[in-house]
Design an enzyme around this catalytic site. Structure first.
Site, PDB file in Angstrom:
ATOM      1  N   ILE A  25      42.839  28.637  44.786  1.00 46.24           N
ATOM      2  CA  ILE A  25      41.400  28.610  45.074  1.00 46.24           C
ATOM      3  C   ILE A  25      40.604  29.499  44.116  1.00 46.24           C
ATOM      4  O   ILE A  25      39.438  29.236  43.838  1.00 46.24           O
ATOM      5  CB  ILE A  25      41.132  29.006  46.561  1.00 46.24           C
ATOM      6  CG1 ILE A  25      39.695  28.687  46.969  1.00 46.24           C
ATOM      7  CG2 ILE A  25      41.487  30.451  46.846  1.00 46.24           C
ATOM      8  CD1 ILE A  25      39.370  27.225  47.034  1.00 46.24           C
ATOM      9  N   ASP A  26      41.243  30.541  43.568  1.00 47.86           N
ATOM     10  CA  ASP A  26      40.494  31.405  42.632  1.00 47.86           C
ATOM     11  C   ASP A  26      40.131  30.653  41.350  1.00 47.86           C
ATOM     12  O   ASP A  26      39.288  31.110  40.587  1.00 47.86           O
ATOM     13  CB  ASP A  26      41.271  32.699  42.330  1.00 47.86           C
ATOM     14  CG  ASP A  26      42.598  32.453  41.660  1.00 47.86           C
ATOM     15  OD1 ASP A  26      43.130  31.325  41.753  1.00 47.86           O
ATOM     16  OD2 ASP A  26      43.117  33.383  41.027  1.00 47.86           O
TER      17      ASP A  26
ATOM     18  N   VAL B 282      46.396  28.598  47.289  1.00 47.93           N
ATOM     19  CA  VAL B 282      46.391  29.866  46.542  1.00 47.93           C
ATOM     20  C   VAL B 282      45.561  29.711  45.260  1.00 47.93           C
ATOM     21  O   VAL B 282      44.921  30.658  44.803  1.00 47.93           O
ATOM     22  CB  VAL B 282      47.844  30.307  46.210  1.00 47.93           C
ATOM     23  CG1 VAL B 282      47.856  31.662  45.527  1.00 47.93           C
ATOM     24  CG2 VAL B 282      48.691  30.346  47.469  1.00 47.93           C
TER      25      VAL B 282
ATOM     26  N   SER C 202      50.399  37.104  41.399  1.00 42.44           N
ATOM     27  CA  SER C 202      50.867  35.763  41.782  1.00 42.44           C
ATOM     28  C   SER C 202      52.140  35.879  42.625  1.00 42.44           C
ATOM     29  O   SER C 202      52.350  35.081  43.539  1.00 42.44           O
ATOM     30  CB  SER C 202      51.159  34.918  40.535  1.00 42.44           C
ATOM     31  OG  SER C 202      49.959  34.525  39.922  1.00 42.44           O
TER      32      SER C 202
ATOM     33  N   HIS D 176      37.760  40.467  33.368  1.00 49.19           N
ATOM     34  CA  HIS D 176      37.244  39.096  33.620  1.00 49.19           C
ATOM     35  C   HIS D 176      35.823  38.947  33.091  1.00 49.19           C
ATOM     36  O   HIS D 176      34.897  38.582  33.811  1.00 49.19           O
ATOM     37  CB  HIS D 176      37.297  38.778  35.121  1.00 49.19           C
ATOM     38  CG  HIS D 176      38.689  38.746  35.663  1.00 49.19           C
ATOM     39  ND1 HIS D 176      39.604  37.778  35.316  1.00 49.19           N
ATOM     40  CD2 HIS D 176      39.349  39.577  36.514  1.00 49.19           C
ATOM     41  CE1 HIS D 176      40.755  37.999  35.931  1.00 49.19           C
ATOM     42  NE2 HIS D 176      40.634  39.093  36.652  1.00 49.19           N
TER      43      HIS D 176
ATOM     44  N   TYR E 116      41.283  45.251  35.117  1.00 50.07           N
ATOM     45  CA  TYR E 116      40.904  43.834  35.047  1.00 50.07           C
ATOM     46  C   TYR E 116      39.428  43.808  34.678  1.00 50.07           C
ATOM     47  O   TYR E 116      38.612  44.521  35.284  1.00 50.07           O
ATOM     48  CB  TYR E 116      41.059  43.156  36.410  1.00 50.07           C
ATOM     49  CG  TYR E 116      42.483  42.859  36.829  1.00 50.07           C
ATOM     50  CD1 TYR E 116      43.297  42.014  36.059  1.00 50.07           C
ATOM     51  CD2 TYR E 116      43.010  43.372  38.004  1.00 50.07           C
ATOM     52  CE1 TYR E 116      44.604  41.728  36.455  1.00 50.07           C
ATOM     53  CE2 TYR E 116      44.322  43.083  38.401  1.00 50.07           C
ATOM     54  CZ  TYR E 116      45.105  42.258  37.629  1.00 50.07           C
ATOM     55  OH  TYR E 116      46.385  41.980  38.014  1.00 50.07           O
TER      56      TYR E 116
ATOM     57  N   ARG F   7      42.905  48.331  46.457  1.00 51.53           N
ATOM     58  CA  ARG F   7      43.972  48.857  45.603  1.00 51.53           C
ATOM     59  C   ARG F   7      43.463  50.075  44.825  1.00 51.53           C
ATOM     60  O   ARG F   7      42.297  50.406  44.872  1.00 51.53           O
ATOM     61  CB  ARG F   7      44.439  47.763  44.622  1.00 51.53           C
ATOM     62  CG  ARG F   7      45.157  46.625  45.295  1.00 51.53           C
ATOM     63  CD  ARG F   7      45.370  45.445  44.368  1.00 51.53           C
ATOM     64  NE  ARG F   7      44.112  44.772  44.055  1.00 51.53           N
ATOM     65  CZ  ARG F   7      43.985  43.749  43.213  1.00 51.53           C
ATOM     66  NH1 ARG F   7      45.042  43.274  42.582  1.00 51.53           N
ATOM     67  NH2 ARG F   7      42.809  43.198  42.984  1.00 51.53           N
TER      68      ARG F   7
ATOM     69  N   GLU G  19      43.996  41.290  32.175  1.00 54.97           N
ATOM     70  CA  GLU G  19      44.289  39.859  32.243  1.00 54.97           C
ATOM     71  C   GLU G  19      44.511  39.201  30.887  1.00 54.97           C
ATOM     72  O   GLU G  19      44.955  38.058  30.841  1.00 54.97           O
ATOM     73  CB  GLU G  19      43.170  39.118  33.013  1.00 54.97           C
ATOM     74  CG  GLU G  19      41.836  38.973  32.295  1.00 54.97           C
ATOM     75  CD  GLU G  19      40.926  40.198  32.465  1.00 54.97           C
ATOM     76  OE1 GLU G  19      41.389  41.209  33.007  1.00 54.97           O
ATOM     77  OE2 GLU G  19      39.757  40.143  32.038  1.00 54.97           O
TER      78      GLU G  19
ATOM     79  N   LYS H 162      39.597  46.731  39.459  1.00 52.25           N
ATOM     80  CA  LYS H 162      38.631  45.650  39.251  1.00 52.25           C
ATOM     81  C   LYS H 162      37.608  46.011  38.174  1.00 52.25           C
ATOM     82  O   LYS H 162      37.422  47.180  37.828  1.00 52.25           O
ATOM     83  CB  LYS H 162      37.881  45.359  40.555  1.00 52.25           C
ATOM     84  CG  LYS H 162      38.748  44.767  41.642  1.00 52.25           C
ATOM     85  CD  LYS H 162      39.474  43.512  41.232  1.00 52.25           C
ATOM     86  CE  LYS H 162      38.603  42.276  41.301  1.00 52.25           C
ATOM     87  NZ  LYS H 162      39.414  41.063  40.984  1.00 52.25           N
TER      88      LYS H 162
HETATM   89  N1  LIG Z   1      44.253  33.404  45.859  1.00 51.17           N
HETATM   90  C1  LIG Z   1      44.801  34.487  45.333  1.00 51.17           C
HETATM   91  O1  LIG Z   1      44.665  35.587  45.854  1.00 51.17           O
HETATM   92  C2  LIG Z   1      45.635  34.373  44.095  1.00 51.17           C
HETATM   93  C3  LIG Z   1      46.476  35.437  43.718  1.00 51.17           C
HETATM   94  C4  LIG Z   1      47.273  35.270  42.573  1.00 51.17           C
HETATM   95  C5  LIG Z   1      47.221  34.072  41.840  1.00 51.17           C
HETATM   96  N2  LIG Z   1      46.373  33.066  42.236  1.00 51.17           N
HETATM   97  C6  LIG Z   1      46.264  31.772  41.525  1.00 51.17           C
HETATM   98  O2  LIG Z   1      47.360  30.940  41.816  1.00 51.17           O
HETATM   99  C7  LIG Z   1      47.416  29.917  40.802  1.00 51.17           C
HETATM  100  C8  LIG Z   1      48.850  29.741  40.315  1.00 51.17           C
HETATM  101  O3  LIG Z   1      49.224  30.894  39.571  1.00 51.17           O
HETATM  102  P1  LIG Z   1      50.673  31.025  38.892  1.00 51.17           P
HETATM  103  O4  LIG Z   1      50.766  32.425  38.396  1.00 51.17           O
HETATM  104  O5  LIG Z   1      51.726  30.507  39.802  1.00 51.17           O
HETATM  105  O6  LIG Z   1      50.525  30.018  37.659  1.00 51.17           O
HETATM  106  P2  LIG Z   1      51.727  29.435  36.790  1.00 51.17           P
HETATM  107  O7  LIG Z   1      51.144  29.086  35.456  1.00 51.17           O
HETATM  108  O8  LIG Z   1      52.911  30.336  36.840  1.00 51.17           O
HETATM  109  O9  LIG Z   1      52.139  28.080  37.564  1.00 51.17           O
HETATM  110  C9  LIG Z   1      51.316  26.944  37.619  1.00 51.17           C
HETATM  111  C10 LIG Z   1      52.195  25.723  37.735  1.00 51.17           C
HETATM  112  O10 LIG Z   1      51.341  24.589  37.972  1.00 51.17           O
HETATM  113  C11 LIG Z   1      51.970  23.490  37.352  1.00 51.17           C
HETATM  114  N3  LIG Z   1      51.073  22.353  37.242  1.00 51.17           N
HETATM  115  C12 LIG Z   1      50.072  22.135  36.332  1.00 51.17           C
HETATM  116  N4  LIG Z   1      49.501  20.938  36.569  1.00 51.17           N
HETATM  117  C13 LIG Z   1      50.132  20.396  37.640  1.00 51.17           C
HETATM  118  C14 LIG Z   1      50.007  19.176  38.357  1.00 51.17           C
HETATM  119  N5  LIG Z   1      49.094  18.250  38.004  1.00 51.17           N
HETATM  120  N6  LIG Z   1      50.828  18.958  39.412  1.00 51.17           N
HETATM  121  C15 LIG Z   1      51.748  19.857  39.783  1.00 51.17           C
HETATM  122  N7  LIG Z   1      51.934  21.022  39.125  1.00 51.17           N
HETATM  123  C16 LIG Z   1      51.133  21.279  38.070  1.00 51.17           C
HETATM  124  C17 LIG Z   1      52.429  24.062  36.025  1.00 51.17           C
HETATM  125  O11 LIG Z   1      53.408  23.223  35.394  1.00 51.17           O
HETATM  126  C18 LIG Z   1      52.989  25.426  36.465  1.00 51.17           C
HETATM  127  O12 LIG Z   1      54.380  25.343  36.730  1.00 51.17           O
HETATM  128  C19 LIG Z   1      46.424  30.396  39.729  1.00 51.17           C
HETATM  129  O13 LIG Z   1      45.206  29.714  39.872  1.00 51.17           O
HETATM  130  C20 LIG Z   1      46.254  31.860  40.024  1.00 51.17           C
HETATM  131  O14 LIG Z   1      45.021  32.372  39.525  1.00 51.17           O
HETATM  132  C21 LIG Z   1      45.580  33.225  43.341  1.00 51.17           C
END
Ligand SMILES: NC(=O)c1ccc[n+]([C@@H]2O[C@H](COP(=O)([O-])OP(=O)(O)OC[C@H]3O[C@@H](n4cnc5c(N)ncnc54)[C@H](O)[C@@H]3O)[C@@H](O)[C@H]2O)c1
Length: 371
Positions: free
Chosen positions: A269-270, A267, A134, A96, A94, A15, A118, A75
């Site tokens: 996993i981070d 997703v 996200s 972190h 970002y 990016r 962040e 980054k």
């Molecule tokens: N892998 C990637 O490239 C990548 C990219 C973007 C975001 N992410 C990650 O994705 C994850 C989700 O992000 P988001 O923005 O959707 O977060 P968010 O806060 O919008 O949503 C998280 C949801 O999880 C729910 N939750 C919490 N505990 C739970 C449980 N025990 N059972 C079921 N649901 C539960 C919460 O109520 C909430 O609705 C984060 O870890 C974020 O860092 C990863």
């Protein structure tokens, strides 16, 4: 103000911090924008496009950092960029910092104003510069999952939307936040049958309203998760507990109970992943199998679609860039609660409590430092 946009140097980062549209708006407002040559190439923005929008193309990172009042990046800086830090420089990216004490010390030693994407908050208290990534990862998770359900990729050979006379695939989304909601949109759009599981009943009520009953909402408990995962072709993990490692909602035993050739895209996993069998993977080697279940656990999914990701990120960051350029960092930090939340380092002081706590360092509120 002179704004510098270096080419990202972190591994696999494709990016760029500003688009030609941003350059045009900054130039029209009277600012000068220096863009390092090839900075936008991997996001499909050419030097010509930046130049036509009013940027000056600069041959080296050294000159971009050296001449800019404010550097806008994606980054956190890597080691070879630390030497570019200097007193008075504003760095908007970002950061972190929590797990990066060396970078933190360098920013403090050089008195860089480090404003982290962040930790910026909007008036609703959410983190507006995390949301776009996200959204991208959530939408991508279904696209990726659909591809891995194909036989050639190790999947069950199931078409997500089915065809007339053949039922569609079942998709189970765990976590109904930004990732989950965006995954649901795409899965429904592709014709899948979708279940979404969340702990927060109010969120499930909202989702039921938003999707007008087109998906099934399920309260999160181990009984419901085991049943939903066992019957699903595709399971998407999108759970987040802010600031904490993701809880393991899907256990190893539940994965063993899933159908052979079904697919997991974790997703979350981070943050360690919400599926016990998930381990971080990369775009060059994205998937592996456990008990015949395909796992895709790439920690930086948006990097696969850098054009969209750059546009989505800069749509969110740009108003802040403009504000910082117009008012100067000091005035913008004093006037805007959200920007102030973003300040992690200022004038040699650590100004973000959570970073200080995780590194065992002293900190001061930025308002006090500015007083
Ligand atoms: N892998 C990637 O490239 C990548 C990219 C973007 C975001 N992410 C990650 O994705 C994850 C989700 O992000 P988001 O923005 O959707 O977060 P968010 O806060 O919008 O949503 C998280 C949801 O999880 C729910 N939750 C919490 N505990 C739970 C449980 N025990 N059972 C079921 N649901 C539960 C919460 O109520 C909430 O609705 C984060 O870890 C974020 O860092 C990863």
């Amino acid at each position: 103000m002179i704004i510098g946009v270096p080419k990202e140097v972190k591994d696999h980062e494709s990016r760029v911090g500003i688009t030609p549209a941003g350059v045009k708006a900054l130039s029209e407002a009277g600012h000068k924008v220096l863009v390092e040559t090839h900075a936008g190439e991997l996001s499909a923005f050419t030097d010509d496009a930046f130049q036509s929008a009013g940027a000056e193309i600069v041959g080296s990172a050294h000159n971009v950092w050296g001449m800019a009042d404010m550097v806008v990046k994606v980054k956190e800086p890597v080691e070879k960029e630390y030497g570019f830090f200097r007193e008075g420089l504003v760095l908007f990216t970002y950061l972190h910092l929590a797990p990066l004490p060396v970078l933190t010390d360098k920013l403090l030693a050089k008195k860089v104003t480090g404003i982290a994407y962040e930790t910026i908050r909007d008036k609703q208290g959410t983190l507006p510069l995390l949301t776009p990534m996200s959204e991208v990862a959530g939408r991508m998770s279904v696209q990726v999952g659909a591809a891995y359900l194909e036989k050639e990729k190790g999947g069950r050979g199931v078409l997500l939307g089915g065809v007339p006379g053949v039922p569609p695939a079942k998709v189970c989304i765990i976590g109904g936040g930004i990732v989950g909601t965006n995954a649901a949109k795409v899965a429904l759009g592709m014709g899948a049958r979708v279940k979404i599981i969340d702990l927060n009943l109010n969120r499930l009520r909202e989702l039921d309203d938003i999707f007008n009953g087109r998906l099934i909402t399920v309260a999160s408990n181990s009984y419901n998760v085991a049943r939903a995962t066992a019957e699903s072709d595709l399971v998407i993990g999108g759970v987040l507990i802010p600031g904490a490692a993701a809880p393991k909602i899907v256990t190893r035993a539940m994965v063993a109970g899933m159908m052979k050739g079904s697919v997991i895209v974790d997703v979350a996993i981070d943050q360690g992943g919400c599926i016990e069998t998930a381990k971080p993977t990369t775009h060059s080697d994205p998937s592996y199998e456990v008990n015949g279940v395909v796992h895709y656990c790439v920690t930086n999914m948006p990097a696969a679609v850098p054009n969209t990701s750059t546009l989505a990120l800069t749509n969110a960051t740009f108003p802040y860039v403009m504000r910082l350029a117009r008012d100067g960092a000091r005035a913008a930090i004093l006037a805007d609660d959200g920007i102030r939340e973003g300040v992690n380092t200022y004038d040699g002081k650590l100004t973000y409590h959570a970073v200080a706590q995780s590194q065992g360092k002293p900190w001061r509120a930025v308002r006090e430092v500015l007083a």
